[in-house]
Design an enzyme around this catalytic site. Structure first.
Site, PDB file in Angstrom:
ATOM      1  N   ASP A  11     -14.942 -10.192 -23.337  1.00  0.00           N
ATOM      2  CA  ASP A  11     -14.713 -11.075 -24.475  1.00  0.00           C
ATOM      3  C   ASP A  11     -15.348 -10.421 -25.699  1.00  0.00           C
ATOM      4  OD1 ASP A  11     -14.054 -13.358 -26.028  1.00  0.00           O
ATOM      5  OD2 ASP A  11     -16.010 -14.238 -25.683  1.00  0.00           O
ATOM      6  N   TYR A  43     -13.297 -11.108 -32.874  1.00  0.00           N
ATOM      7  CA  TYR A  43     -12.020 -10.399 -32.871  1.00  0.00           C
ATOM      8  C   TYR A  43     -11.000 -11.111 -33.760  1.00  0.00           C
ATOM      9  CZ  TYR A  43     -13.249  -7.433 -28.794  1.00  0.00           C
ATOM     10  OH  TYR A  43     -13.807  -6.525 -27.943  1.00  0.00           O
ATOM     11  N   GLY A  44     -11.191 -12.412 -33.946  1.00  0.00           N
ATOM     12  CA  GLY A  44     -10.207 -13.228 -34.653  1.00  0.00           C
ATOM     13  C   GLY A  44      -9.930 -12.825 -36.087  1.00  0.00           C
ATOM     14  N   CYS A  74     -10.751 -13.906 -23.600  1.00  0.00           N
ATOM     15  CA  CYS A  74     -10.746 -14.048 -25.064  1.00  0.00           C
ATOM     16  C   CYS A  74      -9.318 -14.387 -25.471  1.00  0.00           C
ATOM     17  CB  CYS A  74     -11.196 -12.728 -25.690  1.00  0.00           C
ATOM     18  SG  CYS A  74     -11.006 -12.616 -27.477  1.00  0.00           S
ATOM     19  N   ASN A  75      -9.137 -15.513 -26.136  1.00  0.00           N
ATOM     20  CA  ASN A  75      -7.796 -15.913 -26.575  1.00  0.00           C
ATOM     21  C   ASN A  75      -7.186 -14.893 -27.527  1.00  0.00           C
ATOM     22  OD1 ASN A  75      -7.125 -19.042 -25.881  1.00  0.00           O
ATOM     23  ND2 ASN A  75      -9.315 -18.736 -26.037  1.00  0.00           N
ATOM     24  N   THR A  76      -7.979 -14.409 -28.467  1.00  0.00           N
ATOM     25  CA  THR A  76      -7.455 -13.478 -29.471  1.00  0.00           C
ATOM     26  C   THR A  76      -7.001 -12.173 -28.821  1.00  0.00           C
ATOM     27  OG1 THR A  76      -8.957 -14.411 -31.123  1.00  0.00           O
ATOM     28  CG2 THR A  76      -7.992 -12.276 -31.631  1.00  0.00           C
ATOM     29  N   CYS A 183     -10.323 -21.000 -28.167  1.00  0.00           N
ATOM     30  CA  CYS A 183     -11.239 -19.857 -28.182  1.00  0.00           C
ATOM     31  C   CYS A 183     -12.245 -20.085 -27.070  1.00  0.00           C
ATOM     32  CB  CYS A 183     -11.942 -19.755 -29.538  1.00  0.00           C
ATOM     33  SG  CYS A 183     -13.274 -18.520 -29.593  1.00  0.00           S
ATOM     34  N   HIS A 185     -15.202 -19.286 -26.824  1.00  0.00           N
ATOM     35  CA  HIS A 185     -16.528 -19.662 -27.326  1.00  0.00           C
ATOM     36  C   HIS A 185     -16.671 -21.188 -27.470  1.00  0.00           C
ATOM     37  CE1 HIS A 185     -16.930 -15.432 -28.532  1.00  0.00           C
ATOM     38  NE2 HIS A 185     -18.193 -15.655 -28.841  1.00  0.00           N
TER      39      HIS A 185
END
Length: 259
Positions: A11, A43-44, A74-76, A183, A185
């Site tokens: 992530d 990263y977003g 990590c979604n991004t 996300c 997080h």
């Protein structure tokens, strides 16, 4: 590939530990290696090319540690890079993207909120997924500053609470009945979020679904570790390990290393 090889996760920082916790709960016999690329968080805010390059770097690090499957926690990174990762490596990949489907399918007000990074909300994969629910109004909100505060350990602070209020109150006013956390997080913010939104609004994150998918793919590839009396978990970060340690209840196996 050996069954007792570790599951690798990466992530843009500590957020993916919310995914790691779900995987560890469902698959307690599996060894794991978690990579927190906190030096490059979030990263977003990066370009698609940068996100792909960082995802390749993390993947190769984990493959060098003999990981049998890689969870892009990590979604991004998932929404921007998983297609390229799957095309480049023959190891199975598990991605994570906002859980729009269960929210859209169960919404009574036909209005759902999604709190995510700019990189996720702007991605082609996210637009493709959200477009498939044409009868649902999706209120999108970029969580500017949230990842940075979490990475600094500032989860239960007035600054975090005020920021969340500014993002969530407009969604509440638009009558959402589901809030999707886009996300990895953000699950660490659920106690704060619950102080702001009405109890009738349901919160959805992807952790449990990702754990179930990881188990399914390991089983399909005959890679489930069925016997292990010496389970090992390693957490590696390229930044100050203090926050990562605290979020993992001060596990001893947190290593700071440049990668």
């Amino acid at each position: 590939m050996k069954k007792n090889n570790p599951i690798g996760l990466f992530d843009s920082g500590i957020g993916g530990t919310s995914i790691w916790k779900e995987i560890n709960k469902l698959l307690p016999l599996e060894n794991t290696i978690y990579l927190a690329d906190s030096k490059n968080a979030p990263y977003g805010l990066k370009s698609k090319e940068e996100i792909i390059a960082l995802s390749i770097k993390n993947t190769e690090y984990l493959l060098n540690k003999n990981c049998k499957i890689i969870v892009v926690a990590c979604n991004t990174a998932t929404t921007n890079a998983i297609k390229e990762l799957r095309a480049s490596y023959d190891v199975p990949f598990i991605g994570i993207e906002p859980a729009i489907k269960p929210a859209a399918n169960n919404s009574q007000t036909h209005t759902i909120g999604i709190l995510a990074t700019k990189g996720t909300l702007n991605s082609e994969l996210f637009h493709k997924t959200s477009a498939s629910f044409g009868n649902i109004k999706i209120i999108e909100q970029i969580g500017h500053g949230l990842v940075q505060l979490i990475e600094n350990g500032d989860i239960n602070t007035p600054e975090m609470f005020d920021l969340l209020k500014s993002y969530l109150n407009p969604m509440i006013e638009k009558n959402i009945d589901y809030l999707v956390l886009g996300c990895s997080h953000y699950p660490y913010l659920i106690p704060q979020i619950k102080k702001i939104i009405p109890s009738k609004i349901k919160i959805i994150d992807s952790g449990e679904a990702v754990a179930k998918q990881t188990k399914k793919i390991l089983a399909e590839n005959n890679l489930l570790n069925s016997f292990n009396d010496n389970v090992e978990h390693f957490f590696q970060t390229n930044s100050d390990p203090k926050v990562l340690k605290s979020i993992l209840d001060n596990q001893d196996n947190v290593i700071q290393e440049d990668f």
